[in-house]
Design an enzyme around this catalytic site. Structure first.
Site, PDB file in Angstrom:
ATOM      1  N   LYS A  13      -0.391   1.456   5.191  1.00 41.10           N
ATOM      2  CA  LYS A  13      -0.915   1.728   3.849  1.00 41.10           C
ATOM      3  C   LYS A  13       0.089   2.531   3.020  1.00 41.10           C
ATOM      4  O   LYS A  13       0.331   2.211   1.869  1.00 41.10           O
ATOM      5  CB  LYS A  13      -2.233   2.521   3.924  1.00 41.10           C
ATOM      6  CG  LYS A  13      -3.353   1.812   4.654  1.00 41.10           C
ATOM      7  CD  LYS A  13      -4.660   2.584   4.546  1.00 41.10           C
ATOM      8  CE  LYS A  13      -4.669   3.946   5.213  1.00 41.10           C
ATOM      9  NZ  LYS A  13      -4.485   3.925   6.681  1.00 41.10           N
ATOM     10  N   ARG A  88     -13.018   7.382   3.090  1.00 41.47           N
ATOM     11  CA  ARG A  88     -13.025   7.196   4.542  1.00 41.47           C
ATOM     12  C   ARG A  88     -14.451   7.019   5.067  1.00 41.47           C
ATOM     13  O   ARG A  88     -14.640   6.737   6.231  1.00 41.47           O
ATOM     14  CB  ARG A  88     -12.446   8.423   5.254  1.00 41.47           C
ATOM     15  CG  ARG A  88     -10.935   8.614   5.167  1.00 41.47           C
ATOM     16  CD  ARG A  88     -10.210   7.698   6.104  1.00 41.47           C
ATOM     17  NE  ARG A  88      -9.242   8.250   7.013  1.00 41.47           N
ATOM     18  CZ  ARG A  88      -8.001   8.617   6.721  1.00 41.47           C
ATOM     19  NH1 ARG A  88      -7.556   8.607   5.506  1.00 41.47           N
ATOM     20  NH2 ARG A  88      -7.185   8.991   7.670  1.00 41.47           N
ATOM     21  N   ARG A 122       6.473   6.266  14.393  1.00 45.64           N
ATOM     22  CA  ARG A 122       6.375   6.669  12.982  1.00 45.64           C
ATOM     23  C   ARG A 122       7.079   8.000  12.721  1.00 45.64           C
ATOM     24  O   ARG A 122       6.964   8.944  13.492  1.00 45.64           O
ATOM     25  CB  ARG A 122       4.908   6.779  12.574  1.00 45.64           C
ATOM     26  CG  ARG A 122       4.765   7.299  11.154  1.00 45.64           C
ATOM     27  CD  ARG A 122       3.531   6.857  10.504  1.00 45.64           C
ATOM     28  NE  ARG A 122       2.363   7.602  10.921  1.00 45.64           N
ATOM     29  CZ  ARG A 122       1.164   7.428  10.376  1.00 45.64           C
ATOM     30  NH1 ARG A 122       1.001   6.526   9.435  1.00 45.64           N
ATOM     31  NH2 ARG A 122       0.130   8.129  10.800  1.00 45.64           N
ATOM     32  N   ARG A 155       4.344  13.265  12.945  1.00 43.97           N
ATOM     33  CA  ARG A 155       3.063  13.903  12.661  1.00 43.97           C
ATOM     34  C   ARG A 155       2.385  14.375  13.939  1.00 43.97           C
ATOM     35  O   ARG A 155       2.332  13.660  14.915  1.00 43.97           O
ATOM     36  CB  ARG A 155       2.150  12.921  11.918  1.00 43.97           C
ATOM     37  CG  ARG A 155       2.445  12.876  10.453  1.00 43.97           C
ATOM     38  CD  ARG A 155       1.660  11.819   9.763  1.00 43.97           C
ATOM     39  NE  ARG A 155       0.239  11.818  10.093  1.00 43.97           N
ATOM     40  CZ  ARG A 155      -0.657  11.080   9.455  1.00 43.97           C
ATOM     41  NH1 ARG A 155      -0.272  10.306   8.463  1.00 43.97           N
ATOM     42  NH2 ARG A 155      -1.924  11.111   9.801  1.00 43.97           N
ATOM     43  N   ARG A 166      -8.624   8.629  16.291  1.00 45.14           N
ATOM     44  CA  ARG A 166      -8.577   8.234  14.875  1.00 45.14           C
ATOM     45  C   ARG A 166      -9.000   6.768  14.721  1.00 45.14           C
ATOM     46  O   ARG A 166      -9.639   6.397  13.739  1.00 45.14           O
ATOM     47  CB  ARG A 166      -7.177   8.467  14.306  1.00 45.14           C
ATOM     48  CG  ARG A 166      -6.908   9.955  14.072  1.00 45.14           C
ATOM     49  CD  ARG A 166      -5.441  10.264  13.911  1.00 45.14           C
ATOM     50  NE  ARG A 166      -4.858   9.659  12.733  1.00 45.14           N
ATOM     51  CZ  ARG A 166      -3.565   9.371  12.615  1.00 45.14           C
ATOM     52  NH1 ARG A 166      -2.729   9.621  13.607  1.00 45.14           N
ATOM     53  NH2 ARG A 166      -3.110   8.845  11.514  1.00 45.14           N
TER      54      ARG A 166
HETATM   55  P1  AMP Z   1      -3.939  10.059   6.937  1.00 40.43           P
HETATM   56  O1  AMP Z   1      -2.629  10.642   6.499  1.00 40.43           O
HETATM   57  O2  AMP Z   1      -4.589   9.250   5.826  1.00 40.43           O
HETATM   58  O3  AMP Z   1      -3.845   9.287   8.223  1.00 40.43           O
HETATM   59  O4  AMP Z   1      -4.931  11.290   7.189  1.00 40.43           O
HETATM   60  C1  AMP Z   1      -4.663  12.238   8.209  1.00 40.43           C
HETATM   61  C2  AMP Z   1      -5.924  13.013   8.540  1.00 40.43           C
HETATM   62  O5  AMP Z   1      -6.375  13.702   7.371  1.00 40.43           O
HETATM   63  C3  AMP Z   1      -7.097  12.146   8.960  1.00 40.43           C
HETATM   64  O6  AMP Z   1      -7.073  11.829  10.344  1.00 40.43           O
HETATM   65  C4  AMP Z   1      -8.277  13.059   8.589  1.00 40.43           C
HETATM   66  O7  AMP Z   1      -8.415  14.099   9.545  1.00 40.43           O
HETATM   67  C5  AMP Z   1      -7.800  13.699   7.297  1.00 40.43           C
HETATM   68  N1  AMP Z   1      -8.197  12.904   6.120  1.00 40.43           N
HETATM   69  C6  AMP Z   1      -7.396  12.220   5.257  1.00 40.43           C
HETATM   70  N2  AMP Z   1      -8.097  11.615   4.287  1.00 40.43           N
HETATM   71  C7  AMP Z   1      -9.389  11.925   4.543  1.00 40.43           C
HETATM   72  C8  AMP Z   1     -10.629  11.585   3.912  1.00 40.43           C
HETATM   73  N3  AMP Z   1     -10.672  10.784   2.835  1.00 40.43           N
HETATM   74  N4  AMP Z   1     -11.764  12.091   4.450  1.00 40.43           N
HETATM   75  C9  AMP Z   1     -11.756  12.889   5.542  1.00 40.43           C
HETATM   76  N5  AMP Z   1     -10.636  13.224   6.193  1.00 40.43           N
HETATM   77  C10 AMP Z   1      -9.461  12.758   5.708  1.00 40.43           C
END
Ligand code: AMP
Length: 210
Positions: A13, A88, A122, A155, A166
């Protein structure tokens, strides 16, 4: 255009958001990145979000929605935006509908086995948000961002055990959102390909942006 990118962690994404933001000249907003920045800056919100993120769980809606609302109030989003990682949950999708109107939702589909392979390679830039992969999209210089020259990092939540959680969270809490947008005639589906450039072609085709 107000666009949402949906898809499991590691679907690409962020990478496709970078392409689309240049193509459409609108900002890409990653709630994951906003949360990581808040953690790095040690803000109250960052501290509260930390334990959820470390375990691969979702941060409570109220925290993320306020963060996003603030970001969407900035003037660079006036002509549109790309959301990466938000909504989400169905509750977040409903809340988003009270803040703004969404034109299209692109779901980027990638199988779980492929995700596990991808996330182990990554690398991300915490300064500008660019993402790389040791095999599929290596930076020109090892561990250095092509865009801004910052040192790349791995990360914390990309370790296998956290990735598995996740993925579980994605299937149980995020995937149902597809139905929410399908019913509203806004859902578009693209299948992630092995080569990033092929996925980009597919994404542009599906969105009618060729
Ligand atoms: P990402 O970078 O999008 O993979 O997000 C990393 C982490 O941030 C996720 O595993 C969640 O713990 C948190 N996170 C990101 N976006 C959201 C969201 N819209 N709602 C809840 N948690 C989020």
């Amino acid at each position: 255009m107000n666009l949402i990118l949906l898809g499991p962690p590691g679907a690409g994404k962020g990478t496709q958001a970078e392409v689309l933001q240049k193509r459409l000249n609108i900002p890409s907003i990653s709630t994951g990145m906003l949360l990581r920045n808040a953690m790095e800056q040690g803000t109250q919100l960052g501290k509260e979000a930390k334990e959820y993120i470390a375990k691969g769980n979702l941060v409570p809606d109220v925290l993320v929605v306020n963060l996003l609302r603030e970001r969407l109030s900035q003037s660079d989003t006036n002509n549109g935006f790309i959301l990466d990682g938000f909504p989400r949950t169905c509750a977040q999708a409903e809340l988003l509908d009270t803040i703004c109107s969404i034109d299209k939702v692109l779901s980027l589909e990638v199988k779980d086995e492929e995700i596990l392979k991808r996330l182990s390679g990554r690398r991300v830039c915490n300064r500008c948000g660019a993402s790389y992969h040791t095999i599929y999209k290596p930076p020109k210089q090892d561990m250095v961002c092509d865009n801004c020259g910052a040192v790349l990092s791995i990360r914390e939540d990309d370790k296998e055990e956290t990735v598995l959680n996740r993925l579980t969270v994605y299937h149980s809490q995020t995937e149902p959102i597809k139905e929410y947008y399908r019913l509203r005639g806004k859902l578009y589906i693209a299948y992630g390909q092995e080569e990033v450039s092929d996925t980009t072609k597919e994404v542009l085709r599906v969105l009618g942006l060729e």
